[in-house]
Design a protein around this motif. Sequence first.
Motif, short mmCIF file in Angstrom:
data_model
loop_
_atom_site.label_atom_id
_atom_site.label_comp_id
_atom_site.label_asym_id
_atom_site.label_seq_id
_atom_site.Cartn_x
_atom_site.Cartn_y
_atom_site.Cartn_z
N GLY A 1 0.58 -13.08 18.39
CA GLY A 1 1.62 -10.99 18.09
C GLY A 1 2.88 -11.15 18.12
O GLY A 1 2.91 -9.61 17.86
N SER B 1 -5.15 2.13 20.72
CA SER B 1 -5.50 1.89 21.23
C SER B 1 -6.50 0.74 20.65
O SER B 1 -7.20 -0.12 19.82
CB SER B 1 -6.58 2.05 22.20
N ALA C 1 -4.37 -1.37 18.33
CA ALA C 1 -4.56 -2.95 18.93
C ALA C 1 -5.91 -3.58 18.46
O ALA C 1 -5.79 -4.55 18.28
CB ALA C 1 -3.58 -2.34 20.16
N SER D 1 -5.12 -9.71 19.13
CA SER D 1 -3.74 -10.57 19.96
C SER D 1 -2.01 -9.27 20.49
O SER D 1 -1.87 -9.95 20.05
CB SER D 1 -3.40 -11.84 19.33
N VAL D 2 -2.39 -8.11 19.84
CA VAL D 2 -0.82 -7.26 20.61
C VAL D 2 -2.08 -6.16 21.47
O VAL D 2 -3.44 -6.18 21.84
CB VAL D 2 -0.36 -6.56 19.41
N THR D 3 -1.12 -5.76 22.36
CA THR D 3 -1.21 -4.79 23.60
C THR D 3 -1.02 -3.12 22.58
O THR D 3 -0.29 -2.81 21.99
CB THR D 3 -0.94 -4.79 24.48
N ARG D 4 -2.19 -1.50 23.58
CA ARG D 4 -1.15 -0.81 22.93
C ARG D 4 -0.44 -0.59 23.36
O ARG D 4 -0.05 -0.20 22.64
CB ARG D 4 -2.92 -0.10 23.74
N ASN D 5 0.69 -0.58 24.23
CA ASN D 5 1.57 -0.62 24.50
C ASN D 5 2.49 -1.13 23.67
O ASN D 5 4.08 -0.55 23.05
CB ASN D 5 2.15 -1.15 25.83
N ALA D 6 2.34 -2.61 22.86
CA ALA D 6 3.04 -2.99 21.87
C ALA D 6 2.85 -1.78 20.34
O ALA D 6 3.99 -2.08 20.32
CB ALA D 6 2.69 -4.54 21.70
#
Length: 185
Positions: free
Chosen positions: A5, A26, A29, A34-39
């Motif tokens: 990520g 979202s 992502a 391989s990344v989250t929404r928060n990232a």
Amino acid sequence: MNEAGAWTEERVELLKKLWSDGLSASQIAAELGSVTRNAVIGKVHRLGLSGRAKNPAAASTPRAAAPRKAPTRSPSHPMGGPSSNPGAMTRGANALAPQYAPEPEAQAEPEPAPSEDVVIPFSERVTIMDLREYMCRWPMGDPTTAEFRFCGSRSQTGLPYCSYHSRIAYQPAADRRRDRSKVRA
């Protein structure tokens, strides 16, 4: 962030493009993988990306204002003024208070008339400093004035009041129940 990520130049450019296209964090992502929404949200803030393009579908079809429906029930508070029926509207802290019909004055019970031995001259009333355990603690007068006193007569054993004031303060249970039934009717 782990190797899978990591924010490479290509991923950052793709993030900027998707963000400007109006995709949600979202959706971005999921697109990047391989990344989250928060990232995604964190990276957007660190990059200082603010201005987003409006969703193309939403921009092309302007919203038509839907006509409002008429209320299906009558309002809970009538709009009539105080001149229409002054006793009908209840407002403020009394809005949920039960409404009672006034009692006819013919049925009103006379209050007990004080007997001669209960009338206490002002000179025999006591202040809080003079009040003793055996004295009646019935307040007399306005507590905010210097003339405020207590009854001071001999109190009944185990009670804070003399016999006259005890009759006023303590009503028999049967009388209290009868008074409630008058209110409900």
